[in-house]
Design an enzyme around this catalytic site. Structure first.
Site, PDB file in Angstrom:
ATOM      1  CD  GLN A  12      -2.940   0.594  -0.344  1.00  0.00           C
ATOM      2  OE1 GLN A  12      -3.183  -0.546  -0.737  1.00  0.00           O
ATOM      3  NE2 GLN A  12      -3.293   1.658  -1.055  1.00  0.00           N
ATOM      4  CG  ASP A  70      13.093  -7.788  -9.324  1.00  0.00           C
ATOM      5  OD1 ASP A  70      12.581  -8.011  -8.204  1.00  0.00           O
ATOM      6  OD2 ASP A  70      14.038  -8.447  -9.768  1.00  0.00           O
ATOM      7  CG  PHE A 150      11.884  -2.102   2.928  1.00  0.00           C
ATOM      8  CD1 PHE A 150      12.288  -2.866   1.850  1.00  0.00           C
ATOM      9  CD2 PHE A 150      11.288  -0.870   2.682  1.00  0.00           C
ATOM     10  CE1 PHE A 150      12.112  -2.417   0.549  1.00  0.00           C
ATOM     11  CE2 PHE A 150      11.102  -0.414   1.380  1.00  0.00           C
ATOM     12  CZ  PHE A 150      11.513  -1.193   0.313  1.00  0.00           C
ATOM     13  CE1 TYR A 152      21.010  -7.671   2.026  1.00  0.00           C
ATOM     14  CE2 TYR A 152      19.236  -7.160   0.491  1.00  0.00           C
ATOM     15  CZ  TYR A 152      20.086  -8.077   1.085  1.00  0.00           C
ATOM     16  OH  TYR A 152      20.010  -9.399   0.738  1.00  0.00           O
ATOM     17  CE  LYS A 173      14.604   3.615   0.622  1.00  0.00           C
ATOM     18  NZ  LYS A 173      14.035   2.389   1.170  1.00  0.00           N
TER      19      LYS A 173
END
Length: 194
Positions: A12, A70, A150, A152, A173
């Site tokens: 979400q 991905d 989340f 690494y 970020k």
């Protein structure tokens, strides 16, 4: 009339982030909203192949314009590992802590800690395939710092920064991340009427 696009995700947070970027011209649908409950295939050995495989599966089975992404971490001293296997580096159970632990163990004795995060997005619209990529360079640190993000994020510091991704706010970020860069190319492409 809004263009419908299915995002191959039920995350979400990701969905809301993309909705904000796309604006009002697009109606973003999740996997749940189109009735897709099966696990999407990810058996490729590159991020390009995995994102294409997920998008192609949706397009073929649900006959809907869609996109998939991905992402992975590539570490120079490990020959690009964990790369496409980033989420399941330490095994199929997909534990962030185990993945980081294995990464740091594999980096013991290595001096080059340079790494990059990459994201590849595949869009399939009316059967035509487009791919967009984003990358951010940085380095791995040997101790975990921060509790945000989340994967690494606690051991990755982007080049030119002092904080790990896990120490940054989501806003900080998302301004510089590999995913943000790939999605910006994707959004620019869609908004330019292509």
């Amino acid at each position: 009339m809004k263009t419908k696009l299915c995002f191959a995700s039920n995350n979400q947070h990701k969905v809301e982030e993309i909705k904000a970027l796309l604006g009002d011209n697009f109606e973003l649908l999740t996997l749940n909203e189109i009735g897709c409950e099966e696990e999407l295939p990810e058996t490729g050995n590159t991020m390009e192949a995995n994102s294409l495989q997920k998008a192609q599966y949706l397009f073929d089975h649900y006959k809907i314009n869609c996109f998939a992404d991905d992402s992975g971490l590539e570490v120079a001293a490990l020959g690009g590992e964990p790369g496409v296997y980033s989420a399941r580096y330490a095994g199929e159970h997909r534990s962030n802590a185990d993945n980081i632990s294995l990464l740091l163990k594999n980096l013991e004795g290595k001096e080059d800690l340079s790494a990059c995060f990459r994201t590849v997005i595949t869009l399939i619209r009316d059967g035509v395939i487009h791919q967009f990529d984003g990358r951010i360079d940085g380095s791995i640190i040997r101790e975990l710092r921060g509790d945000g993000g989340f994967g690494y994020d606690p051991v990755f510091i982007p080049s030119g920064q002092e904080l790990t991704f896990a120490e940054m706010s989501m806003e900080q970020k998302s301004k510089i991340s590999h995913r943000a860069r790939a999605f910006q190319k994707f959004v620019d492409y869609l908004k330019n009427g292509n």
